[in-house]
Design a protein around this motif. Sequence first.
Motif, PDB file in Angstrom:
ATOM      1  N   ARG A 238       0.826  -1.223  -0.082  1.00 27.55           N
ATOM      2  CA  ARG A 238       0.063   0.045  -0.121  1.00 27.55           C
ATOM      3  C   ARG A 238       0.995   1.393   0.138  1.00 27.55           C
ATOM      4  NH1 ARG A 238      -3.202  -2.971   3.853  1.00 27.55           N
ATOM      5  NH2 ARG A 238      -2.304  -1.709   5.455  1.00 27.55           N
ATOM      6  N   ALA A 241       2.164   1.892  -3.619  1.00 36.22           N
ATOM      7  CA  ALA A 241       1.014   2.429  -4.135  1.00 36.22           C
ATOM      8  C   ALA A 241       0.950   3.974  -4.122  1.00 36.22           C
ATOM      9  CB  ALA A 241      -0.418   1.646  -4.196  1.00 36.22           C
ATOM     10  N   ARG A 242       0.913   4.388  -2.543  1.00 32.56           N
ATOM     11  CA  ARG A 242       0.594   5.696  -2.073  1.00 32.56           C
ATOM     12  C   ARG A 242       1.693   6.665  -2.680  1.00 32.56           C
ATOM     13  NH1 ARG A 242      -0.298   5.636   3.945  1.00 32.56           N
ATOM     14  NH2 ARG A 242      -1.078   7.730   3.416  1.00 32.56           N
ATOM     15  N   ALA A 244       3.790   5.924  -5.197  1.00 29.28           N
ATOM     16  CA  ALA A 244       3.754   6.103  -6.575  1.00 29.28           C
ATOM     17  C   ALA A 244       2.925   7.064  -7.351  1.00 29.28           C
ATOM     18  CB  ALA A 244       3.912   4.710  -7.265  1.00 29.28           C
ATOM     19  N   THR A 245       1.863   7.192  -6.433  1.00 24.99           N
ATOM     20  CA  THR A 245       0.822   8.207  -7.048  1.00 24.99           C
ATOM     21  C   THR A 245       0.838   9.646  -6.547  1.00 24.99           C
ATOM     22  OG1 THR A 245      -0.818   7.167  -5.571  1.00 24.99           O
ATOM     23  CG2 THR A 245      -0.801   6.166  -7.736  1.00 24.99           C
ATOM     24  N   ALA A 246       1.701   9.732  -5.684  1.00 22.00           N
ATOM     25  CA  ALA A 246       1.873  11.034  -4.752  1.00 22.00           C
ATOM     26  C   ALA A 246       2.472  12.145  -5.688  1.00 22.00           C
ATOM     27  CB  ALA A 246       2.176  10.762  -3.475  1.00 22.00           C
ATOM     28  N   GLY A 247       3.193  11.965  -6.721  1.00 24.50           N
ATOM     29  CA  GLY A 247       4.095  12.887  -7.335  1.00 24.50           C
ATOM     30  C   GLY A 247       5.375  13.142  -6.641  1.00 24.50           C
ATOM     31  N   ARG A 248       6.114  14.265  -7.185  1.00 27.96           N
ATOM     32  CA  ARG A 248       7.272  14.552  -6.904  1.00 27.96           C
ATOM     33  C   ARG A 248       7.040  15.334  -5.414  1.00 27.96           C
ATOM     34  NH1 ARG A 248      11.127  13.421 -10.719  1.00 27.96           N
ATOM     35  NH2 ARG A 248      10.176  13.281 -12.808  1.00 27.96           N
ATOM     36  N   ARG A 269       9.521   4.548  -2.456  1.00 27.60           N
ATOM     37  CA  ARG A 269      10.019   5.063  -3.695  1.00 27.60           C
ATOM     38  C   ARG A 269      11.252   4.014  -4.596  1.00 27.60           C
ATOM     39  NH1 ARG A 269      11.125  11.465  -2.541  1.00 27.60           N
ATOM     40  NH2 ARG A 269       9.099  12.319  -3.581  1.00 27.60           N
ATOM     41  N   ALA A 272       9.048   1.133  -5.637  1.00 26.40           N
ATOM     42  CA  ALA A 272       8.071   1.231  -6.682  1.00 26.40           C
ATOM     43  C   ALA A 272       8.734   0.988  -8.073  1.00 26.40           C
ATOM     44  CB  ALA A 272       7.591   2.693  -6.493  1.00 26.40           C
ATOM     45  N   ASP A 276       4.231  -1.712 -12.143  1.00 27.71           N
ATOM     46  CA  ASP A 276       3.445  -0.825 -12.742  1.00 27.71           C
ATOM     47  C   ASP A 276       1.853  -0.979 -12.085  1.00 27.71           C
ATOM     48  OD1 ASP A 276       2.065  -3.371 -13.616  1.00 27.71           O
ATOM     49  OD2 ASP A 276       3.104  -3.013 -15.703  1.00 27.71           O
ATOM     50  N   GLY A 277       0.918  -0.442 -12.215  1.00 23.62           N
ATOM     51  CA  GLY A 277      -0.336  -0.258 -11.668  1.00 23.62           C
ATOM     52  C   GLY A 277      -0.903  -1.526 -11.836  1.00 23.62           C
TER      53      GLY A 277
END
Length: 318
Positions: A238, A241-242, A244-248, A269, A272, A276-277
Amino acid sequence: MTDLPPLVLIAGPEQLLAERAAASTIDMLLAGDPGAEVVRIDAATYESGELQLHASPSLFGGTKVLLVRDLDEAREDLVSDVVTVVSGGLDGGTLIVQHKGGVRGKKALDALKKAGARVIDAPALKSDRDKSAFVTNEFRRQGRSVAPDAVRALLEAVGKDLRELASACQQLIDDTTGTVTAEYVERYHGGKVDATGFRVADAAVGGNAPEALRLLRHALASGVDPVPIVAVLASQLRQVARVATAGRGSSAALAKELGMAPWQVDRARRDAQGWDGDRLGRAIQAVAAADFDVKGGGRDPVYAVERAILTIAGERQG
């Protein structure tokens, strides 16, 4: 003399923090008045009227520091006596009250707050971020530094009980010099670290199925239950996933936004990379199925964990 008010309320369930707050408060009072008498009163052994007796001025003069422990477990007589003493005031003394939480003793808490008591919080530290901050501060307050990976290793090896963490930190402070590194933690707690679900999850999420299975068998042989291992697998996926989708953004900024420790963001990081998703989604589904099995839904909890590990590592390898 100190600037402490005559009434102090230490509120919260974390006993180590509450004990430290009480001890530091008493130390400050004794520094201002070395001759002050310290009286400790426990709710479990309290006798009616005892608090008023101690709160009364001494024939020989001098001040008193009264510490009432576990007011949340007190009978009505102690609660009433605290209200009486607070309402009547203390003649040059200080009343310190510890309360772990709940509604028991609420009349006394309300009286203390209404009278302007200084409130010191002792909150439960539940998140990894809070526990990491606690460990880091244990070293900092004694003039030492600790590497982020050493913080993580300590949490994995010792667990999340604050008293045990504090003891482990003190041992490393006493027995090492310079910055405390993961190698130091490994030297003192290596066997425990190897037997945690974190090592299993690291290997599985990294795609190393043989190593993950080896560490799993070592953990199980050391008495670790399959349930927390599956929980760590789920948590780590989790977090990947969080993040990876949180941006820079910096690790510290993302950690604050996501309620994680900076080292967890850094690890997520790294983890990740290579995911992939779609494959991450299938890995999370496999862990959800294992969670059902190890909690009674399946016949063989160990097989359920092994199957989840193989699925995770396989998805990571693509």
